[in-house]
Scaffold this active site. Structure first.
Site, PDB file in Angstrom:
ATOM      1  N   LYS A   1       0.961  -1.235  -0.037  1.00 35.36           N
ATOM      2  CA  LYS A   1      -0.051   0.004  -0.006  1.00 35.36           C
ATOM      3  C   LYS A   1       0.934   1.386   0.031  1.00 35.36           C
ATOM      4  CE  LYS A   1      -3.804   2.156   2.830  1.00 35.36           C
ATOM      5  NZ  LYS A   1      -4.568   1.882   4.010  1.00 35.36           N
TER       6      LYS A   1
ATOM      7  N   GLU B   1      10.577  -4.645   4.646  1.00 33.53           N
ATOM      8  CA  GLU B   1      10.670  -6.071   4.238  1.00 33.53           C
ATOM      9  C   GLU B   1      10.263  -6.016   2.568  1.00 33.53           C
ATOM     10  OE1 GLU B   1       8.884  -4.984   6.764  1.00 33.53           O
ATOM     11  OE2 GLU B   1       9.149  -6.338   8.328  1.00 33.53           O
TER      12      GLU B   1
ATOM     13  N   GLY C   1      -4.948  -2.369   5.046  1.00 30.18           N
ATOM     14  CA  GLY C   1      -4.206  -3.435   4.735  1.00 30.18           C
ATOM     15  C   GLY C   1      -4.769  -4.973   4.887  1.00 30.18           C
ATOM     16  N   ARG C   2      -5.395  -5.076   6.214  1.00 30.43           N
ATOM     17  CA  ARG C   2      -6.015  -6.454   6.548  1.00 30.43           C
ATOM     18  C   ARG C   2      -7.431  -6.618   5.819  1.00 30.43           C
ATOM     19  NH1 ARG C   2      -5.129  -2.871  10.412  1.00 30.43           N
ATOM     20  NH2 ARG C   2      -6.670  -2.326  11.898  1.00 30.43           N
TER      21      ARG C   2
ATOM     22  N   GLU D   1      -5.208  -7.211  14.844  1.00 33.94           N
ATOM     23  CA  GLU D   1      -4.833  -6.046  14.442  1.00 33.94           C
ATOM     24  C   GLU D   1      -5.702  -4.986  14.687  1.00 33.94           C
ATOM     25  OE1 GLU D   1      -1.267  -5.917  11.537  1.00 33.94           O
ATOM     26  OE2 GLU D   1      -2.705  -4.690  10.504  1.00 33.94           O
TER      27      GLU D   1
ATOM     28  N   HIS E   1      -5.441 -33.929  17.146  1.00 28.78           N
ATOM     29  CA  HIS E   1      -4.270 -34.789  17.619  1.00 28.78           C
ATOM     30  C   HIS E   1      -3.177 -33.838  18.358  1.00 28.78           C
ATOM     31  CE1 HIS E   1      -5.913 -38.337  15.721  1.00 28.78           C
ATOM     32  NE2 HIS E   1      -6.432 -37.504  15.038  1.00 28.78           N
TER      33      HIS E   1
ATOM     34  N   LYS F   1       7.494  -0.729  12.251  1.00 25.19           N
ATOM     35  CA  LYS F   1       8.171  -0.443  11.171  1.00 25.19           C
ATOM     36  C   LYS F   1       9.392   0.644  11.173  1.00 25.19           C
ATOM     37  CE  LYS F   1       4.233  -1.178   8.018  1.00 25.19           C
ATOM     38  NZ  LYS F   1       3.510  -0.661   6.757  1.00 25.19           N
TER      39      LYS F   1
END
Ligand code: G6Q
Length: 543
Positions: free
Chosen positions: A210, A216, A271-272, A357, A388, A508
């Site tokens: 965005k 990263e 973003g999410r 978030e 399990h 960030k």
């Protein structure tokens, strides 16, 4: 829109729920079911092809009445309407919150600052569709004239989790001669392994960010460029092998990507909440434009349901209220998401970001510290695998963990009795959690006296069962929107800003200073606490 409301803990419904909790906390689901034989049919709701059985929750009619009253007193409907109409409800960033516009049908209008956003959305969708067709058909050629075979999405957080989850969830519908990889971590291993068997002349990178400034993603994007140019040699090759998905045309151009090869979105897409924006380009490339439009129509169907259905039948509202009920009144700290559908293996991870978030906030919209719990921890794994490993704790541990089971009537891969077995486990787990096994029942099985306490299951552990016909693109859209709006409902009740993420922003900037210190030739001044100074020093001498 801001109507003055009493602080949450002073609202009548909240206080009534506190009293009511004292009564219901001592009741067992066994008794609630025994007292009301129709409970399993009554406490259900269905919309947009999603069926919700919420009867195995520790609630009765009074609980529901009070929770619905709480939604009312908290202004959930007003806040929802404000979101849908483009008001800037993300107050700390002064932004509208309009993911619902991303899936609004062409012709609908949603204005922000006087401009219709839906028309903009459809312009980008058409550009994405045209591009996708070219890649999928092989018409788009790489720099050396070969068609694209590999697509690598580079992004992180909201620019990664949605695309990864959707790719896995909809793998059944993907074009199998295209290979998809997703690179997010700044750990060089992520990039190295993603491209290890790819050849640059058949590879397309989607740089999804965005802001186009995320450390990263930009680091991985630069490494990708270096990797591609190592074999393609000429800078001119970049235009054929890199496209950008971003809101920041300036930074895209600076990176060297032709802005003609940029797919845009807007500051009102969090973003999410972006997997159905241009950030979903990898999804569209994988499943094709028609399926992507189906995904959007599924989202939209759930939006319409959320917007127009009375709260007592409103799936996201019910789901959201039940989470508030356990988080705030039973002090439950987590929610387990348990999809019995292998294709949904990344769905819990996706929901982790969406929920945590959004609602991991400790102050109200007015900035006051809350005096109640907000967003719980979401986690989970697909069933039956989880059975399990960690289900033991859900069944017999000391903590209350509300569970959402998700299952389908039909499988996309029919194979003997597999699907019946899978679904038998959904129903059996929900049943066992709710009803448990008493000491008498255990004894009746002939279990030796000393083992009886170990084999007792208290039960009274709540769960929702969510069922749908089969996993399709549209269904995935409905499911994601269901949780988006459940998160919204929770946030509205807690009176927090579910749409900012200052904790992420902190991350960030934090590492930048230390990075300089790790790389400096001269010993850096010991400017941190003694632990951090020593760790930096140890790394410098050992690397
Ligand atoms: C999501 C967050 C965060 C964000 C990433 C990537 O809501 O804001 O996860 O998506 O930090 O940001 P960019 O897309 O700007 O690279």
């Amino acid at each position: 829109m801001a109507t003055e409301r009493k602080p949450l803990a002073e609202r009548a419904a909240w206080q009534a729920l506190q009293k009511h909790h004292q009564q219901i906390a001592g009741k067992h689901l066994r008794d609630l079911f025994a007292a009301d034989p129709a409970r399993g049919e009554r406490y259900t709701a269905e919309a947009a092809g999603i069926f919700l059985d919420y009867s195995k929750n520790r609630i009765d009619d009074e609980t529901l009445k009070l929770l619905l009253q709480l939604a009312e007193e908290s202004g959930v409907a007003e806040r929802r309407d404000a979101m849908f109409s483009g008001e800037k409800i993300n107050i700390t960033e002064n932004r509208a919150v309009l993911h619902v516009a991303l899936r609004a049908p062409k012709g609908e209008k949603i204005l922000v600052d006087g401009e219709d956003q839906v028309a903009l959305v459809h312009e980008v969708l058409e550009k994405m569709a045209g591009f996708s067709e070219k890649i999928r058909s092989g018409e788009w050629k790489g720099y050396t004239g070969k068609p694209i075979k590999n697509i690598v999405n580079i992004g992180i957080g909201g620019s990664d989790l949605g695309p990864v989850m959707a790719y896995e969830a909809l793998k059944h519908y993907t074009q199998r001669d295209l290979t998809f990889r997703f690179v997010s971590n700044v750990d060089g291993t992520d990039f190295a392994e993603a491209v290890i068997d790819l050849s640059a002349d058949e590879t397309l990178f989607l740089v999804a960010s965005k802001t186009f400034t995320t450390l990263e993603t930009m680091t991985n994007a630069h490494s990708a460029r270096t990797w591609a140019l190592a074999s393609l040699k000429e800078d001119a090759a970049i235009a054929k092998h890199f496209v950008a998905i971003s809101t920041n045309a300036k930074e895209v151009a600076k990176f060297g990507i032709d802005t003609a090869n940029m797919f845009g979105f807007w500051d009102w897409v969090g973003g999410r909440y972006s997997m159905d924006s241009a950030i979903g380009l990898s999804t569209m490339l994988a499943i094709g434009p028609d399926n992507f439009y189906d995904l959007l129509s599924g989202f939209h169907e759930m939006d319409v349901h959320f917007k127009s259905t009375p709260f007592e039948k409103n799936l996201p509202v019910l789901l959201g209220l039940l989470t508030v009920w356990y988080a705030d009144f039973f002090n439950a700290q987590t929610v387990a998401i348990l999809p019995y559908e292998q294709y949904l293996k990344r769905f819990p991870a996706y929901l982790q970001q969406l929920t945590m978030e959004s609602n991991g906030k400790h102050v109200t919209l007015e900035g006051a510290t809350v005096n109640y719990e907000t967003g719980p921890i979401y986690w989970g794994e697909p069933g039956t695998n989880g059975q399990h490993s960690f289900y033991q704790l859900i069944h017999q541990g000391t903590r209350l963990i509300p569970c959402d089971f998700i299952g389908f009537f039909k499988t996309l891969n029919p194979l003997g009795r597999h699907h019946d077995m899978l679904m038998a486990n959904v129903f059996a787990q929900a049943e066992a959690l709710a009803f448990g096994k008493t000491a008498d029942q255990v004894k009746a099985e002939g279990v030796p006296e000393n083992l009886v306490p170990h084999k007792v299951f208290e039960g009274n552990r709540p769960s929702n069962v969510i069922l749908a016909d089969k996993l399709t693109p549209a269904l995935l859209g409905k499911l994601v929107a269901l949780y988006e709006h459940a998160v919204f409902t929770q946030g509205a009740i807690w009176n927090i800003d579910s749409f900012d993420q200052w904790g992420v922003e902190l991350g960030k900037v934090l590492a930048t200073r230390i990075l300089g210190e790790l790389e400096a030739e001269k010993e850096p001044a010991a400017g941190h606490d003694s632990s951090t100074n020593a760790l930096i020093q140890k790394y410098r001498v050992s690397k």
